[in-house]
Design a protein around this motif. Structure first.
Motif, PDB file in Angstrom:
ATOM      1  N   MET A  73       0.823  -1.215   0.000  1.00 15.11           N
ATOM      2  CA  MET A  73       0.000   0.000   0.000  1.00 15.11           C
ATOM      3  C   MET A  73       0.855   1.262   0.000  1.00 15.11           C
ATOM      4  O   MET A  73       0.343   2.355   0.103  1.00 15.11           O
ATOM      5  N   ARG A  74       2.149   1.068  -0.095  1.00 14.28           N
ATOM      6  CA  ARG A  74       3.108   2.189  -0.057  1.00 14.28           C
ATOM      7  C   ARG A  74       2.907   3.032   1.202  1.00 14.28           C
ATOM      8  O   ARG A  74       2.853   4.257   1.155  1.00 14.28           O
ATOM      9  N   LEU A  75       2.814   2.356   2.338  1.00 10.89           N
ATOM     10  CA  LEU A  75       2.628   3.032   3.623  1.00 10.89           C
ATOM     11  C   LEU A  75       3.799   2.764   4.557  1.00 10.89           C
ATOM     12  O   LEU A  75       3.675   2.875   5.767  1.00 10.89           O
ATOM     13  N   GLU A 103      -3.154   7.586  -3.436  1.00  7.28           N
ATOM     14  CA  GLU A 103      -4.166   7.922  -2.433  1.00  7.28           C
ATOM     15  C   GLU A 103      -5.552   7.485  -2.897  1.00  7.28           C
ATOM     16  O   GLU A 103      -6.400   7.104  -2.105  1.00  7.28           O
ATOM     17  N   ARG A 106      -5.839   3.609  -2.426  1.00  5.23           N
ATOM     18  CA  ARG A 106      -5.967   3.181  -1.035  1.00  5.23           C
ATOM     19  C   ARG A 106      -7.427   3.257  -0.589  1.00  5.23           C
ATOM     20  O   ARG A 106      -8.099   4.249  -0.826  1.00  5.23           O
ATOM     21  N   TRP A 107      -7.863   2.222   0.058  1.00  2.00           N
ATOM     22  CA  TRP A 107      -9.203   2.065   0.619  1.00  2.00           C
ATOM     23  C   TRP A 107     -10.249   1.840  -0.456  1.00  2.00           C
ATOM     24  O   TRP A 107     -11.143   1.052  -0.267  1.00  2.00           O
ATOM     25  N   ILE A 112      -7.235  -2.024   4.510  1.00  5.08           N
ATOM     26  CA  ILE A 112      -6.437  -2.813   5.443  1.00  5.08           C
ATOM     27  C   ILE A 112      -7.080  -2.792   6.834  1.00  5.08           C
ATOM     28  O   ILE A 112      -7.610  -1.768   7.264  1.00  5.08           O
ATOM     29  N   GLN A 130     -15.748   8.373  11.322  1.00  4.23           N
ATOM     30  CA  GLN A 130     -14.528   7.829  10.727  1.00  4.23           C
ATOM     31  C   GLN A 130     -14.846   6.917   9.537  1.00  4.23           C
ATOM     32  O   GLN A 130     -14.077   6.864   8.582  1.00  4.23           O
ATOM     33  N   ILE A 131     -15.969   6.195   9.627  1.00  9.64           N
ATOM     34  CA  ILE A 131     -16.371   5.375   8.470  1.00  9.64           C
ATOM     35  C   ILE A 131     -16.833   6.291   7.342  1.00  9.64           C
ATOM     36  O   ILE A 131     -16.463   6.128   6.180  1.00  9.64           O
ATOM     37  N   GLU A 133     -15.996   9.269   6.703  1.00  7.98           N
ATOM     38  CA  GLU A 133     -14.885   9.998   6.090  1.00  7.98           C
ATOM     39  C   GLU A 133     -14.376   9.265   4.851  1.00  7.98           C
ATOM     40  O   GLU A 133     -14.145   9.882   3.801  1.00  7.98           O
ATOM     41  N   ALA A 134     -14.216   7.935   4.986  1.00  7.83           N
ATOM     42  CA  ALA A 134     -13.732   7.145   3.849  1.00  7.83           C
ATOM     43  C   ALA A 134     -14.747   7.163   2.707  1.00  7.83           C
ATOM     44  O   ALA A 134     -14.377   7.284   1.534  1.00  7.83           O
ATOM     45  N   LEU A 137     -14.733  10.479   0.970  1.00  6.32           N
ATOM     46  CA  LEU A 137     -13.492  10.699   0.225  1.00  6.32           C
ATOM     47  C   LEU A 137     -13.501   9.966  -1.111  1.00  6.32           C
ATOM     48  O   LEU A 137     -13.106  10.513  -2.138  1.00  6.32           O
ATOM     49  N   HIS A 138     -13.973   8.707  -1.113  1.00  6.79           N
ATOM     50  CA  HIS A 138     -13.836   7.892  -2.321  1.00  6.79           C
ATOM     51  C   HIS A 138     -15.131   7.747  -3.118  1.00  6.79           C
ATOM     52  O   HIS A 138     -15.106   7.292  -4.241  1.00  6.79           O
ATOM     53  N   MET A 181     -13.715  -1.655  12.702  1.00  8.87           N
ATOM     54  CA  MET A 181     -12.586  -1.541  11.777  1.00  8.87           C
ATOM     55  C   MET A 181     -12.884  -2.316  10.490  1.00  8.87           C
ATOM     56  O   MET A 181     -12.578  -1.856   9.386  1.00  8.87           O
ATOM     57  N   MET A 184     -15.298  -0.421   8.487  1.00  9.24           N
ATOM     58  CA  MET A 184     -14.625   0.701   7.832  1.00  9.24           C
ATOM     59  C   MET A 184     -13.852   0.209   6.615  1.00  9.24           C
ATOM     60  O   MET A 184     -13.835   0.855   5.571  1.00  9.24           O
TER      61      MET A 184
ATOM     62  N   LEU B 242      -1.713   6.144  10.796  1.00 13.67           N
ATOM     63  CA  LEU B 242      -1.456   5.164   9.739  1.00 13.67           C
ATOM     64  C   LEU B 242      -2.783   4.744   9.096  1.00 13.67           C
ATOM     65  O   LEU B 242      -2.879   4.617   7.874  1.00 13.67           O
ATOM     66  N   ARG B 245      -3.795   7.412   6.752  1.00  7.01           N
ATOM     67  CA  ARG B 245      -3.035   7.348   5.495  1.00  7.01           C
ATOM     68  C   ARG B 245      -3.550   6.211   4.627  1.00  7.01           C
ATOM     69  O   ARG B 245      -3.704   6.366   3.419  1.00  7.01           O
ATOM     70  N   ALA B 246      -3.821   5.048   5.267  1.00  2.00           N
ATOM     71  CA  ALA B 246      -4.300   3.893   4.510  1.00  2.00           C
ATOM     72  C   ALA B 246      -5.646   4.185   3.861  1.00  2.00           C
ATOM     73  O   ALA B 246      -5.985   3.633   2.824  1.00  2.00           O
ATOM     74  N   LYS B 247      -6.429   5.096   4.484  1.00  2.00           N
ATOM     75  CA  LYS B 247      -7.735   5.441   3.931  1.00  2.00           C
ATOM     76  C   LYS B 247      -7.608   6.325   2.702  1.00  2.00           C
ATOM     77  O   LYS B 247      -8.605   6.623   2.060  1.00  2.00           O
ATOM     78  N   GLY B 248      -6.398   6.770   2.406  1.00  2.36           N
ATOM     79  CA  GLY B 248      -6.198   7.569   1.212  1.00  2.36           C
ATOM     80  C   GLY B 248      -6.315   9.061   1.444  1.00  2.36           C
ATOM     81  O   GLY B 248      -6.424   9.833   0.493  1.00  2.36           O
ATOM     82  N   LEU B 249      -6.302   9.489   2.705  1.00  5.50           N
ATOM     83  CA  LEU B 249      -6.313  10.931   2.975  1.00  5.50           C
ATOM     84  C   LEU B 249      -4.940  11.500   2.629  1.00  5.50           C
ATOM     85  O   LEU B 249      -3.923  10.834   2.781  1.00  5.50           O
ATOM     86  N   ASN B 250      -4.919  12.762   2.157  1.00  4.15           N
ATOM     87  CA  ASN B 250      -3.622  13.354   1.859  1.00  4.15           C
ATOM     88  C   ASN B 250      -3.044  14.009   3.115  1.00  4.15           C
ATOM     89  O   ASN B 250      -3.699  14.080   4.162  1.00  4.15           O
ATOM     90  N   GLN B 253      -5.136  16.699   4.866  1.00  2.00           N
ATOM     91  CA  GLN B 253      -6.343  16.179   5.524  1.00  2.00           C
ATOM     92  C   GLN B 253      -6.003  15.426   6.806  1.00  2.00           C
ATOM     93  O   GLN B 253      -6.719  15.533   7.802  1.00  2.00           O
ATOM     94  N   HIS B 258      -7.191  14.659  11.665  1.00  2.00           N
ATOM     95  CA  HIS B 258      -6.850  13.603  12.616  1.00  2.00           C
ATOM     96  C   HIS B 258      -5.814  14.019  13.649  1.00  2.00           C
ATOM     97  O   HIS B 258      -5.916  13.664  14.807  1.00  2.00           O
TER      98      HIS B 258
END
Lengths: 341, 342
Positions: A73-75, A103, A106-107, A112, A130-131, A133-134, A137-138, A181, A184, B242, B245-250, B253, B258
């Motif tokens: 995931m390049r994290l 970005e 991801r998700w 993950i 928090q859920i 938000e994802a 975003l996408h 989690m 999410m 982390l 970041r995994a969620k794709g936020l820049n 953000q 956070h």
């Protein structure tokens, strides 16, 4: 319990016809260190993940499993470097994408689930927030009512009452946090879910519940899952194929039946001997003496040589290549040299 | 649950204030020295005149009924009417809002404190706001660029600014400002000038304010920057970052949605504490720049044994510290849901 090898065998056969989602080739990851030579966390790793496939990633602590997943995931943390290889997701090399493009992946495409023990949810924001938000975003073209309905549906999917979405993580139990989690992770309908030891630090009953939930969700949604674990029981129950890692390299990679019934690498054999099998009469459990190697102080030859019961002279000098034993079975051990196809 | 939490906090604040009132009263009276003698610097003052002054301010009365050593009138312990003691009169007057008359100027303490307070709030308020904005900004930048030359430079600057002696920095700035930028040497406004309009008056005052505000800002900026940076560096290494970041936020953000809310918790504490002490004024800065603020007033009152003035100023200081803390706790419960639940 029915014999897991029979059911998963038929499943595995059907999985092999599906399209490849993720193709990892020759991936190598280092941890750089100013004062010393880099630690070789992952070396020349190859595997594929097909649509709907569940891959078990097995190995002791510190063998590079989590590094590999974060690398996909390049994290990686700042010291982590992907030094070689490629990660093709639906034909696109993720390592060649810009950060903004990554970005987006991801998700939405790959999400993950972190270890239950981790403080992976933000303590000052509600679970629903928090859920959501994802989702926002996408999946941007949704009004707030639609996002809200989706949050409730996701929570319902993992067995959490929808009205608990406005609560904070500290108001949830450990098992519920892990369910949240998972909800999410499914928020944006990803093709691949990476589960990085999702049941670590949960008690046994909750572990069983979470695993059952993940198994059901996988079948229901047709997810591809990479299951990072050191629990071979989980692997037998959930996975179609298994990648056994040792000291950052592939020890053995095959479908789940082969790994359980005909393991060829001494490390896989020892791992299985160290694990109880309730279908057989009680035998003596063994442990593998010694520890996995430090990644900044690797032995010159085979990385398992210092602990291997079948070690011979060559193992200590040369690193064994990966031998292909049949179509979907590879292992890295000099004992298998003559059997390579 | 919310109301009982609030009431409990308020009750504690009131209790603390009562305690401070008692402490303030005795603190200055156990100091050696006689307010009449140090207030009227004339050795020829007759006994009768001294007695008259004592009676005027109630200093002839016993301090409290049971502590003989504190009493100017020797009448034996516990035989004095408790309603005729200095302590009782002080508390009674305080309850009616009367802080007493200054021994030195013969003016009501509340009026004198009021004049000085606004000058202090103006100066220190401006300095604090600037220090908070600049310090937090610099801290965020340094944390975001952690372990780069930008971070290193910001750290060095902040450590330097934090460790500079306030009076020394003030003197240097005063020297440079008046020598090269023709800024005024001290005070709040140029004396004896008839300003043509409100704007001319304000701009004259701003010119007087510039150097002390700058000194104050530099001194506090370092502290805010260091705390912001270290908290944010910690928060940015948390697991939920982390996840973000995994969620794709820049990067932006992640910082905004956070990291900052979590990092603000220690900042709120430190800002509230500093704001409480703001009322005391920066004694050093007010002295160097002759700023007519509260800090200077306290300094002068100590020398004159001006008990009512000191009591008033210390009470004001204590109350503002207590309320700043109360404010911080309430703000905490808004920022952190884990505290709200308790």
């Amino acid at each position: 319990m029915s014999d897991p090898s029979v059911s998963s065998h038929t499943h595995a056969a059907s999985v092999n016809d599906r399209p490849v989602l993720l193709d990892v080739r020759n991936l190598s990851i280092d941890y750089v260190n100013k004062d010393a030579s880099p630690a070789q966390a992952v070396r020349e790793l190859d595997f594929t993940l097909r649509a709907g496939e569940v891959l078990g990633l097995v190995g002791e602590s510190g063998c590079g499993k989590s590094t590999l997943m974060l690398g996909l995931m390049r994290l990686l943390p700042p010291a982590g470097r992907i030094v070689d290889g490629a990660v093709y997701f639906q034909g696109r090399d993720l390592l060649a994408l810009s950060e903004a493009e990554m970005e987006d992946v991801r998700w939405k495409n790959i999400s993950i689930i972190f270890q239950g023990a981790m403080n992976a949810l933000n303590p000052v924001r509600t679970i629903g927030d928090q859920i959501g938000e994802a989702i926002r975003l996408h999946m941007p073209r949704q009004d707030s009512a639609a996002v809200d309905a989706r949050i409730r549906r996701l929570l319902d999917l993992v067995g959490i009452a929808g009205n608990r979405k406005d609560q904070y993580p500290h108001q949830y139990s450990g098992g519920m946090r892990q369910r949240a989690m998972i909800a999410m992770a499914l928020a944006c309908d990803p093709q691949i879910v990476i589960a990085d030891e999702p049941t670590t630090a949960l008690d046994v009953m909750i572990q069983a519940q979470i695993l059952e939930l993940m198994g059901n969700l996988q079948k229901e949604l047709g997810l591809s899952i990479i299951f990072v674990t050191h629990d071979l029981g989980v692997v037998a129950e959930l996975c179609d194929s298994v990648l056994v890692m040792y000291g950052g390299v592939t020890a053995e990679y095959a479908d789940v039946d082969t790994i359980y019934n005909a393991p060829r690498h001494p490390y896989t054999q020892e791992l299985l001997r160290a694990f109880p099998d309730i279908t057989r009469p009680a035998g003596k459990l063994t442990s593998i003496p010694g520890y996995p190697p430090r990644l900044d102080d690797l032995p010159p030859g085979c990385r398992f040589a210092p602990r291997c019961p079948q070690v011979f002279g060559r193992c200590r000098q040369e690193m064994p290549p990966i031998y292909r034993l049949d179509d979907k079975h590879v292992a890295s051990c000099f004992l298998l040299e003559g059997e390579s196809v | 649950m919310r109301a009982s939490y609030l009431l409990g906090k308020l009750a504690w604040a009131l209790f603390t204030i009562l305690f401070v009132i008692c402490l303030n009263f005795f603190l200055f009276r156990v100091l050696p020295g006689d307010p009449v003698r140090s207030g009227v610097r004339d050795p020829r003052l007759t006994q009768e005149a001294q007695q008259a002054i004592r009676e005027r301010f109630g200093l002839d009365k016993p301090v409290i009924n049971c502590f003989e050593s504190l009493n100017p009138v020797k009448s034996g312990p516990c035989l004095i009417n408790p309603f005729e003691t200095q302590f009782f009169l002080y508390v009674r007057n305080l309850l009616t809002g009367d802080l007493g008359i200054s021994y030195h100027t013969n003016r009501p303490v509340s009026t004198m404190l009021g004049e000085r307070l606004w000058n202090t709030i103006l100066l220190i308020g401006a300095g604090q706001i600037l220090a908070i904005i600049l310090g937090m900004g610099l801290g965020i930048l340094a944390a975001w660029k952690a372990r780069t030359p930008i971070d290193f430079g910001a750290l060095l600057f902040s450590l330097l600014a934090w460790s500079l002696p306030t009076f020394w920095l003030g003197i240097i700035l005063l020297f440079a400002g008046s020598r090269y930028f023709n800024l005024p040497l001290g005070g709040m406004i140029t004396p004896g000038v008839n300003f043509p309009g409100a704007w001319a008056r304000v701009s004259d005052m701003l010119r007087h304010m510039l150097l002390p505000t700058l000194t104050y800002t530099i001194v506090f900026l370092g502290e805010y920057m260091l705390i912001m940076r270290s908290t944010l560096v910690d928060v940015l290494s948390e697991d939920y970052i982390l996840t973000a970041r995994a969620k794709g936020l820049n990067h932006f953000q992640i910082l905004k949605d956070h990291a900052l809310k979590n990092a603000m918790l220690p900042m709120v504490t430190i800002i509230a504490l500093n704001l409480g002490f703001t009322v005391a004024g920066a004694v050093q800065i007010e002295t160097v720049f002759s700023w007519p603020g509260l800090g200077g007033a306290i300094f002068e009152a100590v020398g004159r044994r001006d008990y009512p003035m000191l009591q008033g100023a210390f009470l004001l200081l204590a109350v503002s510290v207590i309320f700043a803390n109360l404010g911080a706790e309430l703000l905490y419960s808004v920022l952190d849901p884990r505290i709200r639940a308790e």
